[in-house]
Write a protein that holds these residues in place. Structure first.
Motif, short mmCIF file in Angstrom:
data_model
loop_
_atom_site.label_atom_id
_atom_site.label_comp_id
_atom_site.label_asym_id
_atom_site.label_seq_id
_atom_site.Cartn_x
_atom_site.Cartn_y
_atom_site.Cartn_z
N ILE A 184 0.79 -1.05 -0.10
CA ILE A 184 0.07 -0.01 0.15
C ILE A 184 0.84 1.20 0.18
O ILE A 184 0.56 2.06 -1.09
N PRO A 185 1.79 1.50 0.62
CA PRO A 185 2.72 2.59 0.86
C PRO A 185 3.60 2.69 -0.40
O PRO A 185 3.72 3.89 -0.84
N ILE A 186 3.81 1.59 -1.20
CA ILE A 186 4.55 1.59 -2.35
C ILE A 186 3.74 2.24 -3.47
O ILE A 186 4.19 3.24 -4.38
N ILE A 187 2.41 1.86 -3.46
CA ILE A 187 1.55 2.50 -4.35
C ILE A 187 1.01 4.07 -4.08
O ILE A 187 1.11 4.66 -5.04
N PHE A 188 1.11 4.19 -2.95
CA PHE A 188 0.34 5.72 -2.52
C PHE A 188 1.75 6.47 -2.81
O PHE A 188 1.77 7.44 -3.63
N SER A 189 3.05 5.83 -2.81
CA SER A 189 4.21 6.65 -2.94
C SER A 189 4.15 7.06 -4.24
O SER A 189 4.68 8.26 -4.86
N VAL A 190 4.21 5.93 -5.32
CA VAL A 190 4.18 6.10 -6.66
C VAL A 190 3.27 7.06 -7.17
O VAL A 190 3.71 8.13 -8.14
N ASN A 191 1.99 7.18 -6.85
CA ASN A 191 0.94 7.88 -7.29
C ASN A 191 1.01 9.56 -6.75
O ASN A 191 0.35 10.33 -7.44
N LEU A 192 1.96 9.73 -5.73
CA LEU A 192 2.11 10.93 -5.09
C LEU A 192 2.95 11.84 -5.92
O LEU A 192 2.97 13.15 -6.21
N PHE A 193 3.53 11.07 -6.74
CA PHE A 193 4.54 11.74 -7.90
C PHE A 193 4.28 11.53 -9.10
O PHE A 193 4.67 12.40 -10.05
N LEU A 194 3.65 10.39 -9.60
CA LEU A 194 3.76 10.43 -11.24
C LEU A 194 2.43 9.44 -11.44
O LEU A 194 2.35 8.16 -10.82
N TRP A 195 1.62 9.52 -12.25
CA TRP A 195 0.64 8.84 -12.87
C TRP A 195 0.37 8.92 -14.26
O TRP A 195 0.17 10.01 -14.55
N PHE A 196 0.17 7.60 -14.96
CA PHE A 196 -0.25 8.03 -16.38
C PHE A 196 -1.57 8.20 -16.64
O PHE A 196 -2.48 8.02 -15.99
N ARG A 197 -2.10 9.05 -17.89
CA ARG A 197 -3.24 9.25 -18.46
C ARG A 197 -4.01 8.03 -18.74
O ARG A 197 -3.36 7.03 -18.81
N ASP A 198 -5.04 8.17 -18.73
CA ASP A 198 -6.04 6.94 -18.84
C ASP A 198 -5.74 6.11 -20.27
O ASP A 198 -5.76 5.02 -20.38
#
Length: 450
Positions: A184-198
């Motif tokens: 969970i913190p790994i996913i939260f950490s990644v998405n706090l800085f970068l996520w791809f568009r749909d």
């Protein structure tokens, strides 16, 4: 029938029934003892005889991931639908392969349950950032369209994928899977800085998979234990950031928007400072975060003094960088153990961000990658830093108390010092106050003066 024969047949039947019942009782007792042993040890072993039944956890996760494709949020985009379906199919085939191998090789797969504070405390802190920042970031003010909240279902899908991927990866290597809050913190950490568009969301699943593979395969022996070298989220973010820069495809992500919208939340620096204190208190990472912030503040101030303009344009330390030095670079497992080592690590991060900001700007690349690229490099330096510090026996340089108080009173002293420093920065208007770079007349005057 002859009475002796009848008696013999009855005796034989009784013997068979008795031995059958005894055998059944012994098997039942053995299974019960095994269950009790597994329960008391916190390890849930999967018997090859019941492999299909006991593999239900990853199976349920895979089904859940596929079911998310039916949700209205996912149905809005064909690429999203196929990203979730393809991820579920891939995991399903992987699980089927493991089941087949387990039956053929009489292999066993197992879980160990470990609920570690660094996982659930960090996840709670990260969640608070999403809740606070997400509420204040609206695509159109007053519209109620909040990208962070809209992204929540996609993060749930990533968490499910991460659990299933982690389980299957461990079982593929004939290892127990440590079941807890780790993904969970790994996913939260990644998405706090970068996520791809749909339209490119399948890349998000690839990024998550890369992070977990780096954690599993890239390891070293540290203080007699096999440990992962890289912070999993930082490893994935760093590599994908590099690829996005080299291919000039940052527009496929929300990275720029994420970095620039944190300041929409009122008093974001104070908020990040307060939640950072929670992490500092429990995991003694005050020296890392504090020295990173101090280094950036000093370097930024020196530049402004000589150049006459702010280094980071509209802040002394960008809010996204301030977030990174609290919740990205401070992973206790991939940072130094010694006090002076933590201080050096923090200074290196601050200097690294400072240099990368200029370098990326000179190359025409988005500068928000500055906080992401240097973390994997710093992770590689951890053992060397601790060895150098221990070789000169410098642990007491920063501790006026005994070394074994490091996780207690000394850390509290470091926290108090950090509170004073941040308070001073706030009083000087260097955090949430109106920054010089926010003033249009200032830049007009700077342009006139050349």
């Amino acid at each position: 029938m002859n009475p002796p024969v009848v008696y013999a047949v009855q005796s034989l039947r009784s013997s068979r029934n008795g031995s059958g019942m005894a055998s059944k009782t012994r098997r039942k007792s053995k299974n019960h003892d095994t269950f009790k042993s597994n329960l008391s040890s916190g390890s849930f072993a999967i018997s090859p005889n019941f492999l299909g039944r006991d593999s239900r956890l990853p199976a349920f996760l895979i089904v859940g991931l596929a079911a998310l494709a039916l949700m209205p949020r996912i149905q809005t985009n064909d690429t999203l639908i196929w990203s979730f379906v393809a991820a579920a199919v891939f995991l399903g085939l992987w699980l089927a392969f493991l089941l087949s191998r387990g039956q053929a090789e009489r292999d066993t797969y197992s879980f160990d349950i470990a609920l570690r504070p660094q996982h659930y405390i960090q996840a709670c802190v990260q969640f608070s950032v999403y809740a606070y920042w997400g509420y204040h970031w609206e695509l159109i003010p007053g519209s109620g369209l909040r990208p962070v909240y809209d992204h929540a279902l996609l993060m749930l899908g990533q968490i499910i994928f991460a659990y299933a991927f982690g389980i299957l990866l461990s079982w593929s290597r004939h290892q127990k899977y440590i079941l807890g809050f780790g993904p969970i913190p790994i996913i939260f950490s990644v998405n706090l800085f970068l996520w791809f568009r749909d339209d490119w969301f399948y890349m998000q699943f690839l990024m998550i998979a890369l992070g977990f593979m780096g954690k599993e395969y890239i390891r070293w022996n540290r203080e007699g234990r096999s440990m992962h070298i890289f912070n999993p989220s930082a490893f994935a973010l760093g590599l994908f950031s590099l690829v996005l820069i080299l291919t000039n495809t940052t527009h496929l992500t929300w990275g720029q928007e994420i970095a620039s919208t944190l300041t929409l939340a009122p008093n974001i620096y104070t908020f990040l400072f307060l939640i950072g204190l929670v992490v500092m208190y429990f995991f003694s990472i005050t020296l890392v975060a504090g020295m990173a912030a101090i280094s950036l503040f000093v370097l930024s101030t020196l530049y402004s003094s000589f150049a006459g303009v702010p280094y980071f344009l509209d802040s002394e330390i960008p809010a996204a960088v301030f977030l990174g030095l609290h919740l990205l670079v401070t992973d206790p497992s991939t940072s130094p153990r010694t006090a002076l080592g933590k201080l050096i690590f923090g200074v290196f991060y601050g200097c690294g961000v400072f240099v990368l900001y200029t370098l990326l700007g000179a190359l025409g690349a988005p500068t928000f990658y500055d906080k992401l690229l240097c973390v994997p490099i710093l992770n590689l330096s951890v053992i060397a830093i601790d060895k150098i510090v221990r070789s000169v026996q410098s642990e007491n340089v920063l501790n006026v108390w005994k070394q074994n108080w490091m996780s207690g009173r000394a850390n509290l002293a470091h926290m108090i010092a950090w509170v004073v420093i941040f308070g001073s920065m706030s009083v000087l208007g260097k955090t949430d106050g109106q920054h010089t770079g926010d003033s249009l007349p200032f830049w007009q005057q700077a342009c006139v003066e050349g």
